[in-house]
Each structure stands twice: as C-alpha cells, then as structure tokens.
Write an enzyme that holds these catalytic residues in place. Structure first.
Site, PDB file in Angstrom:
ATOM      1  N   GLU A  96      21.862  38.237  24.696  1.00  0.00           N
ATOM      2  CA  GLU A  96      23.033  39.025  25.088  1.00  0.00           C
ATOM      3  C   GLU A  96      24.107  38.214  25.798  1.00  0.00           C
ATOM      4  O   GLU A  96      25.239  38.662  25.905  1.00  0.00           O
ATOM      5  CB  GLU A  96      22.594  40.205  25.969  1.00  0.00           C
ATOM      6  CG  GLU A  96      22.105  39.869  27.385  1.00  0.00           C
ATOM      7  CD  GLU A  96      20.639  39.441  27.465  1.00  0.00           C
ATOM      8  OE1 GLU A  96      20.074  39.035  26.432  1.00  0.00           O
ATOM      9  OE2 GLU A  96      20.057  39.471  28.569  1.00  0.00           O
ATOM     10  N   ASP A 107      41.782  48.750  35.297  1.00  0.00           N
ATOM     11  CA  ASP A 107      40.709  49.734  35.473  1.00  0.00           C
ATOM     12  C   ASP A 107      41.246  51.065  35.990  1.00  0.00           C
ATOM     13  O   ASP A 107      40.997  52.122  35.415  1.00  0.00           O
ATOM     14  CB  ASP A 107      39.638  49.224  36.450  1.00  0.00           C
ATOM     15  CG  ASP A 107      39.163  47.835  36.112  1.00  0.00           C
ATOM     16  OD1 ASP A 107      39.394  47.420  34.968  1.00  0.00           O
ATOM     17  OD2 ASP A 107      38.577  47.176  36.975  1.00  0.00           O
ATOM     18  N   HIS A 141      17.808  34.820  26.262  1.00  0.00           N
ATOM     19  CA  HIS A 141      18.716  35.969  26.372  1.00  0.00           C
ATOM     20  C   HIS A 141      19.741  35.980  25.231  1.00  0.00           C
ATOM     21  O   HIS A 141      20.711  35.222  25.286  1.00  0.00           O
ATOM     22  CB  HIS A 141      19.446  35.920  27.719  1.00  0.00           C
ATOM     23  CG  HIS A 141      18.545  36.210  28.875  1.00  0.00           C
ATOM     24  ND1 HIS A 141      18.335  37.482  29.350  1.00  0.00           N
ATOM     25  CD2 HIS A 141      17.768  35.396  29.624  1.00  0.00           C
ATOM     26  CE1 HIS A 141      17.474  37.436  30.352  1.00  0.00           C
ATOM     27  NE2 HIS A 141      17.113  36.191  30.536  1.00  0.00           N
ATOM     28  N   CYS A 168      13.036  38.396  27.396  1.00  0.00           N
ATOM     29  CA  CYS A 168      12.580  37.662  28.574  1.00  0.00           C
ATOM     30  C   CYS A 168      11.406  38.399  29.230  1.00  0.00           C
ATOM     31  O   CYS A 168      10.339  38.495  28.627  1.00  0.00           O
ATOM     32  CB  CYS A 168      13.762  37.439  29.524  1.00  0.00           C
ATOM     33  SG  CYS A 168      13.423  36.254  30.821  1.00  0.00           S
ATOM     34  N   TYR A 169      11.588  38.953  30.422  1.00  0.00           N
ATOM     35  CA  TYR A 169      10.503  39.721  31.054  1.00  0.00           C
ATOM     36  C   TYR A 169      10.014  40.817  30.095  1.00  0.00           C
ATOM     37  O   TYR A 169       8.819  41.117  30.029  1.00  0.00           O
ATOM     38  CB  TYR A 169      11.043  40.343  32.345  1.00  0.00           C
ATOM     39  CG  TYR A 169      10.070  41.204  33.120  1.00  0.00           C
ATOM     40  CD1 TYR A 169       9.122  40.630  33.958  1.00  0.00           C
ATOM     41  CD2 TYR A 169      10.106  42.598  33.012  1.00  0.00           C
ATOM     42  CE1 TYR A 169       8.229  41.418  34.671  1.00  0.00           C
ATOM     43  CE2 TYR A 169       9.222  43.398  33.721  1.00  0.00           C
ATOM     44  CZ  TYR A 169       8.286  42.791  34.555  1.00  0.00           C
ATOM     45  OH  TYR A 169       7.407  43.579  35.262  1.00  0.00           O
ATOM     46  N   GLY A 181      14.090  40.944  33.876  1.00  0.00           N
ATOM     47  CA  GLY A 181      13.957  41.454  35.236  1.00  0.00           C
ATOM     48  C   GLY A 181      13.544  40.337  36.152  1.00  0.00           C
ATOM     49  O   GLY A 181      13.069  39.295  35.685  1.00  0.00           O
ATOM     50  N   LYS A 200      34.858  44.973  31.434  1.00  0.00           N
ATOM     51  CA  LYS A 200      36.308  44.811  31.443  1.00  0.00           C
ATOM     52  C   LYS A 200      36.944  44.841  30.053  1.00  0.00           C
ATOM     53  O   LYS A 200      37.936  45.518  29.826  1.00  0.00           O
ATOM     54  CB  LYS A 200      36.606  43.461  32.099  1.00  0.00           C
ATOM     55  CG  LYS A 200      38.011  43.273  32.504  1.00  0.00           C
ATOM     56  CD  LYS A 200      38.247  44.151  33.675  1.00  0.00           C
ATOM     57  CE  LYS A 200      39.453  43.853  34.455  1.00  0.00           C
ATOM     58  NZ  LYS A 200      39.395  44.575  35.745  1.00  0.00           N
TER      59      LYS A 200
END
Ligand code: XMP
Length: 532
Positions: free
Chosen positions: A190, A246, A188, A101-102, A74, A388
């Site tokens: 991710e 999309d 991170h 992280c945060y 965050g 996506k």
C-alpha cells in the site's frame, strides 16, 4: 508495521461510513499506521472499502457482505499473549483474505506456520524476487523493490501453503494457501515505496475477489450529503473555515446538503500566512452565499502561547483557544448545534485518536486531540476517512476552483509549529515574510503544483554572519519542501539549486532577523513534515 512493540489497547475503530456500495472490502485493523492507506488504495481501484475492528466476528462480517478481507499490519508481535488476534472463524467463510505484514503472520499462525523474531529487524527497501506464479503476482515484475517494516517474519509454512516470493533476508515474503483463497504479503503493497504495490492489490481485488470496480468518489459525496442531512435535520451547523482545501470541501459538502443552515467562522489566530485572512474572505464570498463570521483572536492566541515551548502543549493551547473562539462567535448564531471540521484520516491516525485504536500517537493534531472534552457541539467530520488527494478530487467534483483545491496544506496550529521555541509576534513577522518569499519563488518557477508542501521554519538558533562589513548574529531559517501523495510518507523535494539560491538571497536581503538559510533534506519517516 510489525515491530515487537507492546501496546495498551487492541481495539480498532469501527468504520464511520455507512456506505451502500454493493461490492466492498473490509480492512481488519490491527493497529497499523497504514490501515486507512490500504482502504484508500482499494478505493483507488474503484472498490468500496471500510475499516473494521480486528476482532470482528464471522457473523458481523457476513452482515457487511464483503467480497474480500484484508488483514492490516500492526505494531505487535503475534506471539505476544496480548497481541490483537483475528477471530479464527474468518478463514472458514470462503471469503478471500489478504494478510499484510502482521496480517500475513496471523494468517500463517492460524493456518499452520511458524512465526519467529528475526535477528535483524528489516525496515526499509528490499528487493522481492518472485518464485512461483500465482494470480496475486500476475503482471508483477520478477524482481521488484518493496517496503519492509517488521521484526518478526514467517520462518516456515505448513504444506498447506506455497511460498510465492522471498527477499535477501526474508525467505517467505509472500504466501498462498493451497485450498483456501488466502494470501499473505510480508511487505507493504500500500505504500508508495513499493512502486508496483498497486498491481498486487489490484490482482487481489480483481483476480481473487472477482470485483468489477463500480465504486466512484462521487458516490462518497452523495453518501456524505445524505448523512449530513439526516444527522443535522433543521439545526444549524457552524463550520470552521481556514482557507485550506479540507475546510473548503467540508463547507462545500455542507452547503450542498443544508444550504443556508450553514454558518462559517474564520478564526484569525494571528498564526496564519501573510494576508491569509483577507484571501479567505474574498474566496468565500465568491463561492458561497451563506454567512461568514471572522473572529479576531490574534491577541488572545498569542497571550496564551506566551512562554509555551513544548510542541504538544502548543497544540493543546491552540486547540482550546480555537474552541473558545468558536463558542464565543457561535453565541451570536441561533440554533448552532453542530460543529463541522475538515479532519482527515492522517490527522486521526497520527493523533492516535481513532476510537480505542491501537496505533501509536505521533502528533496531537489540534483539530482532533487538542479539542477540550466538553466541546459543547456535536461534531461533523465528513472527511474523516479520506486522504488529502481524495479530498482534492472531491473538491473538484464539488465545483471548487483549482486555485483553492491545489493549495498546499497548512496545519491548524499554523505558524506556531513552524516557529520553534516560544512564539512571539516578532518571530511571526519574520516567518510570515520568509514564507511568502518561498511560496512566491516556487510559483514563479512554476513548481507549486508539482511540489506537495513548501514552507519556512524559524529556528531559535542564532549564528554569526557578515553583512556589508558588519558582523551579524541572527536567526537561522529552514526551507522545507516535500513531495508526497498521502502525507503519511514524504520525500524532500529536489528543488533546483538556482531556485534555492533565489529563495536564500531574497530572504536574507528582504527579511531582517535572518542571516542563514538551510534546506531540510529529511524524508518522512523518520522525520515528519512539520518540525513540531
Ligand atoms: P506531519 O508533520 O505529521 O504532517 O508529517 C502531515 C501533514 O499534516 C499537517 N499537520 C497538521 N494539520 N493540524 C492540521 O490540521 C495539525 O495539528 C497538523 N500537524 C501537521 C502537515 O502540515 C502535513 O501536511
């Protein structure tokens, strides 16, 4: 990301998906640009994942019956009084927790540890060295590249924690609690810039939370179809079709859910690629047996864009015109109560449009932030939680052709955000032709599928050139080509020089009005993919 920034709101969005998956992870969102990326990385490991508010109560958590909790990053600092906090009771639920992280700083702050600001912000690549074996780091290299993005860091942990890893500037880069199933990562896992990050997430899911991994993307389609049927009843839905993956996937989901209750509208706003409108009509008639309305808005879009140079204002104007076109066209469609859109998660998060979300606004994506308040339709956005590449896989599962599924994305505001400064028809003609050339060349080089997005950008900058024996003073054009799998971060594509040379030669020879071609070598972040 944690970077000492203050924020206006500390609430995060409630999840929009009610999924019946038996094994689920909850991501508590503290305002990270990456919260949905975490969710998607979990789904990639065949475990269902939802995003919930950061301040969810332990009782509410129990209702979701998750097998694990992930506390996102965050933009705040844990020692600011108004920074988003988690309910301290979540650590007493005996549900495994991973703080990122945060999130790791919150874990340590709650369970005994000292968080402070560092003199140097650590932002970018770092080398993580693993100090202690643990179930979280199983199969992770002893030394690995990781992505850091923080101003604060955990300076010391209480004796209840073991430090698992460090980097040059961060002495506690990962922690494990001695008694509780609680872990923290300062970096991170991710993002793609942490190449081995998925190992850590997988270990958390399978070694710590004991997941079995039964969730699949086709479950998402079944759920979405069921929800659409419940929401729509026997009303009619209009779906804006753009020719991109999309909106095609949304149309395919709706078509499966409600068949002939679906009407599609293609707005030709004059900002589309060369021959795009004809292409979309052809594709549509080959794949759907329901009605398609083509609204010719070319003149009105252009006249409303006259004199507009501010990128956010362009998006607003285009968003408004889109809705006006829809409304006008929808009047000829009886019972149109719902409007379906192919909004994806990056559109939601980068527009800061996640309901009450604490994340920062990067761009106002026209199909989210540009919508007028008084829409007049109820919205259906079945892809709002997806990225996506997940949408592409869904498209293939729904039987859409590869040629459509693998199209490079094209932004809703179209060529308007690639035509810097005021948008005029003369500039659009130049841009359309140049764009067609770059795409043609990359297809001939067989690199279309291996690049993620390729396009031309026309700059409102003129430079001197020489053609034949004459001096020219014409526009500069930029080729932008990026590689990415989630469009949240991207790197510029290392296209072969010969290919770039072909593009440049053809553009300068075939497109009048351009005498200089440049190649954009900026990655995202800090640049974005589009120029506006
Ligand atoms: P940026 O420029 O934000 O783009 O790095 C990320 C991805 O989103 C697309 N994009 C948009 N798509 N409406 C859309 O539907 C928009 O307003 C918009 N702006 C950017 C962009 O092409 C890239 O794929």
């Amino acid at each position: 990301m944690s970077q000492n920034a203050s924020q206006e709101s500390t609430s995060a969005p409630e999840s929009t998906s009610a999924n019946t998956a038996s094994e689920r992870i909850l991501v508590l969102d503290f305002g990270s640009q990456y919260a949905q990326l975490i969710a998607r990385r979990v789904r990639e490991q065949n475990v269902y994942c939802e995003i919930v508010r950061h301040d969810i109560t332990p009782e509410k958590i129990k209702e979701h019956a998750p097998v694990g909790l992930i506390l996102s990053g965050g933009p705040s600092s844990v020692y600011e009084s108004d920074s988003p906090k988690c309910h301290p009771g979540i650590f007493g639920l005996d549900i495994p927790v991973l703080g990122i992280c945060y999130g790791m700083q919150l874990v340590c702050e709650n369970l005994g540890g000292k968080v402070g600001s560092t003199n140097t912000r650590e932002y970018g690549r770092a080398t993580c060295e693993v100090d202690t074996d643990s179930e979280l780091f199983q199969g992770f290299p002893k030394q690995a590249e990781v992505w850091m993005s923080h101003g604060d860091q955990v300076q010391s942990v209480s004796e209840d924690f073991v430090a698992l890893a460090h980097t040059d500037t961060c002495p506690v880069a990962a922690v494990k609690h001695n008694r509780l199933p609680v872990f923290g990562l300062q970096f991170h896992p991710e993002v793609t810039h942490t190449p081995e990050g998925s190992v850590l997430l997988r270990n958390f899911l399978y070694n710590v939370c004991n997941c079995t991994g039964t969730w699949k993307l086709s479950d998402f389609a079944d759920e979405a179809i069921k929800r659409i049927r419940e929401q729509v009843g026997d009303s009619r839905v209009i779906c804006g079709l753009s020719g991109g993956v999309d909106s095609s996937v949304v149309a395919a989901l709706l078509y499966k859910a409600i068949g002939s209750q679906l009407s599609c509208i293609l707005v030709d706003n004059g900002l589309l690629r060369k021959d795009e409108s004809k292409w979309v009509v052809k594709q549509f008639s080959e794949h759907f047996k329901t009605d398609l309305h083509v609204c010719d808005g070319r003149e009105r879009f252009l006249s409303n864009l006259a004199g507009v140079t501010d990128p956010q204002k362009k998006r607003k104007v285009i968003g408004n015109e889109f809705i006006e076109c829809f409304k006008a066209e929808a009047e000829s469609i009886d019972d149109a109560r719902f409007l379906a859109q192919g909004t994806l998660y990056p559109d939601v998060i980068e527009s800061g449009a996640a309901k009450d979300g604490p994340a920062a606004t990067i761009k106002l994506h026209h199909n989210v932030g540009g919508l007028p308040e008084q829409l007049g339709f109820e919205l259906i956005e079945p892809l709002r939680d997806l990225f996506k590449d997940e949408v592409r896989r869904l498209g293939l599962e729904l039987g859409l052709p590869e040629q459509l599924v693998w199209r490079h994305p094209f932004p809703g505001p179209g060529l308007a955000v690639r035509c810097l400064g005021e948008v005029t028809e003369d500039k659009l003609v130049v841009l359309r032709e140049a764009d067609a050339i770059v795409i043609d060349e990359v297809q001939k080089a067989d690199l279309y599928r291996s690049t993620s997005q390729l396009f031309a950008v026309l700059l409102p900058v003129q430079s001197v050139g020489v053609m034949g024996d004459a001096r020219t003073y014409e526009n500069a054009l930029v080729i932008r080509c990026v590689d990415t799998d989630d469009f949240m971060t991207a790197d510029w594509s290392r296209l072969p020089y010969d290919l770039l040379a072909n593009m440049s030669t053809r553009i300068i020879n075939e497109v009048s009005g351009v005498n200089r071609v440049c190649y954009d070598i900026s990655s995202k972040p800090p640049a974005t993919i589009e120029w506006e």
